[in-house]
Design a protein around this motif. Structure first.
Motif, mmCIF file in Angstrom:
data_model
loop_
_atom_site.group_PDB
_atom_site.id
_atom_site.type_symbol
_atom_site.label_atom_id
_atom_site.label_comp_id
_atom_site.label_asym_id
_atom_site.label_seq_id
_atom_site.Cartn_x
_atom_site.Cartn_y
_atom_site.Cartn_z
ATOM 1 N N LYS A 33 75.600 145.883 49.108
ATOM 2 C CA LYS A 33 76.250 144.644 49.527
ATOM 3 C C LYS A 33 76.169 143.555 48.452
ATOM 4 O O LYS A 33 76.742 142.483 48.642
ATOM 5 C CB LYS A 33 75.620 144.123 50.826
ATOM 6 C CG LYS A 33 75.844 145.022 52.026
ATOM 7 C CD LYS A 33 77.327 145.188 52.322
ATOM 8 C CE LYS A 33 77.560 146.039 53.562
ATOM 9 N NZ LYS A 33 78.994 146.234 53.829
ATOM 10 N N TRP B 249 73.093 147.214 54.944
ATOM 11 C CA TRP B 249 72.849 146.354 53.790
ATOM 12 C C TRP B 249 72.904 147.097 52.472
ATOM 13 O O TRP B 249 72.562 146.529 51.426
ATOM 14 C CB TRP B 249 71.491 145.660 53.945
ATOM 15 C CG TRP B 249 71.384 144.851 55.187
ATOM 16 C CD1 TRP B 249 70.641 145.128 56.300
ATOM 17 C CD2 TRP B 249 72.086 143.632 55.472
ATOM 18 N NE1 TRP B 249 70.817 144.163 57.251
ATOM 19 C CE2 TRP B 249 71.692 143.218 56.774
ATOM 20 C CE3 TRP B 249 72.985 142.838 54.760
ATOM 21 C CZ2 TRP B 249 72.188 142.068 57.366
ATOM 22 C CZ3 TRP B 249 73.467 141.685 55.353
ATOM 23 C CH2 TRP B 249 73.071 141.308 56.634
ATOM 24 N N ALA B 250 73.338 148.347 52.496
ATOM 25 C CA ALA B 250 73.427 149.117 51.253
ATOM 26 C C ALA B 250 74.636 148.672 50.434
ATOM 27 O O ALA B 250 75.737 148.496 50.967
ATOM 28 C CB ALA B 250 73.526 150.610 51.565
ATOM 29 N N LYS C 210 66.127 142.999 51.552
ATOM 30 C CA LYS C 210 66.751 144.310 51.534
ATOM 31 C C LYS C 210 67.088 144.706 50.095
ATOM 32 O O LYS C 210 67.628 143.897 49.336
ATOM 33 C CB LYS C 210 68.040 144.303 52.372
ATOM 34 C CG LYS C 210 67.817 143.970 53.840
ATOM 35 C CD LYS C 210 67.043 145.070 54.549
ATOM 36 C CE LYS C 210 66.919 144.780 56.038
ATOM 37 N NZ LYS C 210 66.193 145.869 56.757
ATOM 38 N N ASN D 54 72.921 151.878 57.088
ATOM 39 C CA ASN D 54 73.470 151.533 55.783
ATOM 40 C C ASN D 54 74.097 150.143 55.774
ATOM 41 O O ASN D 54 74.911 149.850 54.913
ATOM 42 C CB ASN D 54 74.535 152.574 55.381
ATOM 43 C CG ASN D 54 73.961 153.969 55.310
ATOM 44 O OD1 ASN D 54 72.845 154.149 54.851
ATOM 45 N ND2 ASN D 54 74.699 154.945 55.799
ATOM 46 N N GLY E 20 69.585 149.415 50.750
ATOM 47 C CA GLY E 20 69.375 148.477 51.843
ATOM 48 C C GLY E 20 68.054 148.633 52.559
ATOM 49 O O GLY E 20 67.906 148.182 53.700
#
Length: 377
Positions: A100, A97-98, A160, A95, A165
């Protein structure tokens, strides 16, 4: 009394205005910057720490550190279970890059124009910048990693998705330096035009740019991207009936989205809003199709320069002094070109047109105030 108190717990909380939340969040960002500045100054205190006594006498016997760094031994946390640590690291990497991206809030507009109750920021002319036209496409993060090869030959960039992400397309080569993170919009027709629109810069060559204010980030983005040349496109051809068409395998052009500073009500109405309503034209290198006269541009004679038409989705407004932060933020507001049923906007007039009408009302109020001031003099 008891029933009234019980009912009050079930009532929804009073919603703060967008302006109130914006003011509070901007103050929190300024305080956070001040704390970071003060903590960086405290680092100098550690430079005087020693690992033991040093009086200049030579002594081959081992010395035990009794002061300096050893005084902080009690602050070290005990090690945790290795299995739990590996599991935690695995979940965090999945997670990483989730969520962001910095999400803009929809501008809360009102027909009440008295005392700036129309929803427009009262400091719109002094504390904001505009980004327009915002192209239509998929919001994402462009993330680069270290590469051990020549620029443009090694796949060093990954896109991403903004929510979970996940990787949108396979890693591809770009002219971006390693350890760089950009907030981007993948053009809705990228397979035809090869364009990746750059909205904001979060990190560049490992340097955190997101903590800087929005005006500086826009300047930095434009300055650095101007130093990166577009890569020759690597394309695949597809047959559509009797016509041969090209398809980009990955984006080759990093195009910064135009931004506008020094806003006034007049400039918003005459320049920014018309730009947000119009189709933008961006030039990129594309392969020459059969029967097309190729232009010698010094890269490849099979490439031609093509003006690509980019559809607009609307207008973004940033607080000029605001830092980049993850999640939804009132420091960035979104004015879409047209209504969106998913957002519950079903007015006959689009949000951008409503925004323009309210600006016209403010401009008229400013004119009346100036005329009244002249009459009093």
């Amino acid at each position: 009394m008891a029933s009234s108190r019980k009912a009050s717990f079930k009532m929804p909380p009073i919603k703060e205005s967008q302006e109130t939340r914006r003011t509070r969040l901007l103050a929190e960002q300024k305080q956070r910057r001040q704390r970071l500045l003060e903590s960086s100054r405290h680092i100098e205190a550690f430079s005087s720490l020693s690992l033991g006594d040093s009086d200049g006498d030579e002594d081959d016997s081992p010395q035990i550190a009794r002061e300096g760094v050893s005084a902080f031994a009690s602050m070290v946390q005990p090690s945790v279970n290795n299995k739990a640590k590996k599991k935690k690291h695995k979940n965090s990497s999945m997670n990483k890059w989730a969520d962001k991206c910095m999400y803009a809030e929809l501008l809360e507009l009102s027909n009440n124009s008295q005392s700036f109750g129309d929803g427009l920021p009262p400091d719109l002319e002094t504390a904001w910048i505009a980004i327009a036209p915002v192209p239509s496409g998929k919001r994402c993060l462009a993330v680069t990693h270290g590469s051990s090869g020549p620029t443009g030959m090694i796949a060093n960039t990954t896109l991403k998705s903004r929510l979970v992400g996940r990787t949108l397309i396979p890693s591809f080569p770009s002219a971006l330096p390693p350890m760089t993170v950009l907030d981007c919009i993948l053009d809705s027709n990228w397979r035809q035009n090869g364009i990746l629109h750059v909205l904001d810069v979060i990190k560049w060559k490992g340097q955190d740019i997101g903590d800087s204010d929005a005006s500086f980030r826009m300047w930095w983005r434009d300055a650095r991207l101007s130093e990166t040349a577009p890569l020759p496109p690597k394309v695949v051809y597809s047959q559509d009936g009797s016509q041969r068409q090209y398809r980009f395998k990955y984006p080759t052009l990093l195009s910064p989205i135009p931004w506008h500073s020094g806003l006034t009500h007049t400039s918003l109405l005459s320049t920014v809003i018309p730009a947000a309503k119009s189709t933008q034209k961006i030039s990129n290198l594309v392969p020459a199709l059969d029967g097309t006269m190729a232009m010698d541009i010094g890269v490849n004679e099979s490439l031609v320069v093509q003006n690509c038409e980019i559809a607009s989705d609307g207008l973004l407004l940033y607080v000029a002094e605001a830092s980049y932060e993850h999640g939804t933020s009132p420091l960035s507001i979104w004015v879409p070109l047209s209504n969106n049923e998913e957002d519950g906007m079903l007015d006959a007039v689009g949000p951008l047109e409503s925004f323009a009408l309210l600006l016209q009302s403010r401009l008229q109020m400013d004119t009346l105030k100036e005329e009244d001031a002249d009459m009093e003099m």
